[in-house]
Design an enzyme around this catalytic site. Sequence first.
Site, PDB file in Angstrom:
ATOM      1  N   ASP A 179      32.296  40.169  30.612  1.00 16.47           N
ATOM      2  CA  ASP A 179      33.234  39.944  31.707  1.00 16.47           C
ATOM      3  C   ASP A 179      34.254  41.071  31.752  1.00 16.47           C
ATOM      4  O   ASP A 179      35.018  41.273  30.812  1.00 16.47           O
ATOM      5  CB  ASP A 179      33.962  38.610  31.505  1.00 16.47           C
ATOM      6  CG  ASP A 179      34.980  38.347  32.604  1.00 16.47           C
ATOM      7  OD1 ASP A 179      34.620  37.681  33.589  1.00 16.47           O
ATOM      8  OD2 ASP A 179      36.136  38.808  32.470  1.00 16.47           O
TER       9      ASP A 179
ATOM     10  N   TYR B  38      40.990  45.935  35.081  1.00 20.30           N
ATOM     11  CA  TYR B  38      41.070  46.246  33.651  1.00 20.30           C
ATOM     12  C   TYR B  38      40.892  47.741  33.388  1.00 20.30           C
ATOM     13  O   TYR B  38      41.148  48.214  32.293  1.00 20.30           O
ATOM     14  CB  TYR B  38      40.004  45.484  32.864  1.00 20.30           C
ATOM     15  CG  TYR B  38      40.055  43.980  32.982  1.00 20.30           C
ATOM     16  CD1 TYR B  38      41.153  43.317  33.533  1.00 20.30           C
ATOM     17  CD2 TYR B  38      38.984  43.208  32.540  1.00 20.30           C
ATOM     18  CE1 TYR B  38      41.176  41.943  33.644  1.00 20.30           C
ATOM     19  CE2 TYR B  38      39.005  41.823  32.641  1.00 20.30           C
ATOM     20  CZ  TYR B  38      40.096  41.192  33.195  1.00 20.30           C
ATOM     21  OH  TYR B  38      40.103  39.830  33.298  1.00 20.30           O
TER      22      TYR B  38
ATOM     23  N   HIS C 273      39.730  38.192  42.273  1.00 17.69           N
ATOM     24  CA  HIS C 273      40.544  38.099  41.061  1.00 17.69           C
ATOM     25  C   HIS C 273      41.733  37.145  41.204  1.00 17.69           C
ATOM     26  O   HIS C 273      42.056  36.400  40.284  1.00 17.69           O
ATOM     27  CB  HIS C 273      41.022  39.491  40.657  1.00 17.69           C
ATOM     28  CG  HIS C 273      41.288  39.640  39.191  1.00 17.69           C
ATOM     29  ND1 HIS C 273      41.151  40.836  38.523  1.00 17.69           N
ATOM     30  CD2 HIS C 273      41.680  38.744  38.252  1.00 17.69           C
ATOM     31  CE1 HIS C 273      41.444  40.671  37.238  1.00 17.69           C
ATOM     32  NE2 HIS C 273      41.775  39.413  37.056  1.00 17.69           N
TER      33      HIS C 273
ATOM     34  N   LYS D  39      35.349  41.779  38.828  1.00 15.88           N
ATOM     35  CA  LYS D  39      36.228  41.108  39.781  1.00 15.88           C
ATOM     36  C   LYS D  39      36.828  42.113  40.761  1.00 15.88           C
ATOM     37  O   LYS D  39      37.151  43.249  40.381  1.00 15.88           O
ATOM     38  CB  LYS D  39      37.372  40.392  39.046  1.00 15.88           C
ATOM     39  CG  LYS D  39      36.895  39.474  37.938  1.00 15.88           C
ATOM     40  CD  LYS D  39      38.056  38.877  37.167  1.00 15.88           C
ATOM     41  CE  LYS D  39      37.572  38.281  35.867  1.00 15.88           C
ATOM     42  NZ  LYS D  39      37.245  39.302  34.848  1.00 15.88           N
TER      43      LYS D  39
END
Length: 282
Positions: free
Chosen positions: A46, A51, A112, A76
């Site tokens: 994931d 990120y 998200h 996401k």
Amino acid sequence: MNDVPAIRLNNGTPMPQLGYGVFQVPDSEAAQAVGAALEAGYRSIDTAAAYRNETGTGRAIAASGLPREELFITTKLWNDRSRTWQRDDVLRALDGSLAKLGLDHLDLYLIHWPRPMRDDFLTIWKTFEEIAESGRARAVGVSNFRPADLERLGAESALVPAVNQIELHPLFPQAELRALHAKLGITTEAWSPLGQGKELLTLPAVVETAARHGRSPAQVVLRWHLQLGNVVIPKSVTPARIRENLDVFGFELDADDLAALDALGRGASAGRIGPDPAEFDI
């Protein structure tokens, strides 16, 4: 392959119930961390555009040599505040994530955050319908959506999210939202499953339960999630802990154990750690 059980999503896609999350893993370390997870036996990874480690994650996937069909890759859409998102924005974001990951399709693509004050997640979801139809994502879902947000989706779209990834741990068990997911056929996925920042793993109920089973506190909390039916994505960059977090299928919590952990959600330490989705405008 490993022995992680799969949960079948509402469109029939199987998803491993335990995966590896890379939140806060720098891109420069992601290839090594994800590589260690894949070597340990994880098959679900994931990540997220936000990120900033999709490139490193993609390197690890490529270097693993594992067949694509053995992997379940989630990322996401980072619907940031720089714009009110439109269809083309979403499609460009998907193209960018796939390029960084080195993939031609995702197993799961999530919105998200709902950003209800921006009022654009319905437009985004309509584009997600196209993405699902095209096969560029085997399943689509959401993250951090509240009951009101899910109800709005349901009123405007026949496509039910396959997953809602939410903050969830014994100190914030989200019983109402989990019940709604069960009613609608949405799989619950827990981020921050170990309650990062709330000292969950030091609480007596967790420590004592772990001692009785000869397990670590983290393993006990992950087992609690699994027995509730949650999908979990614990994160660690330490190889020993990466392996430990996967070793949670050789024991079972009894009714008293579960009750003790459930009670933490009603205690003085209970509460949300992360942002409130009603207010978080990214």
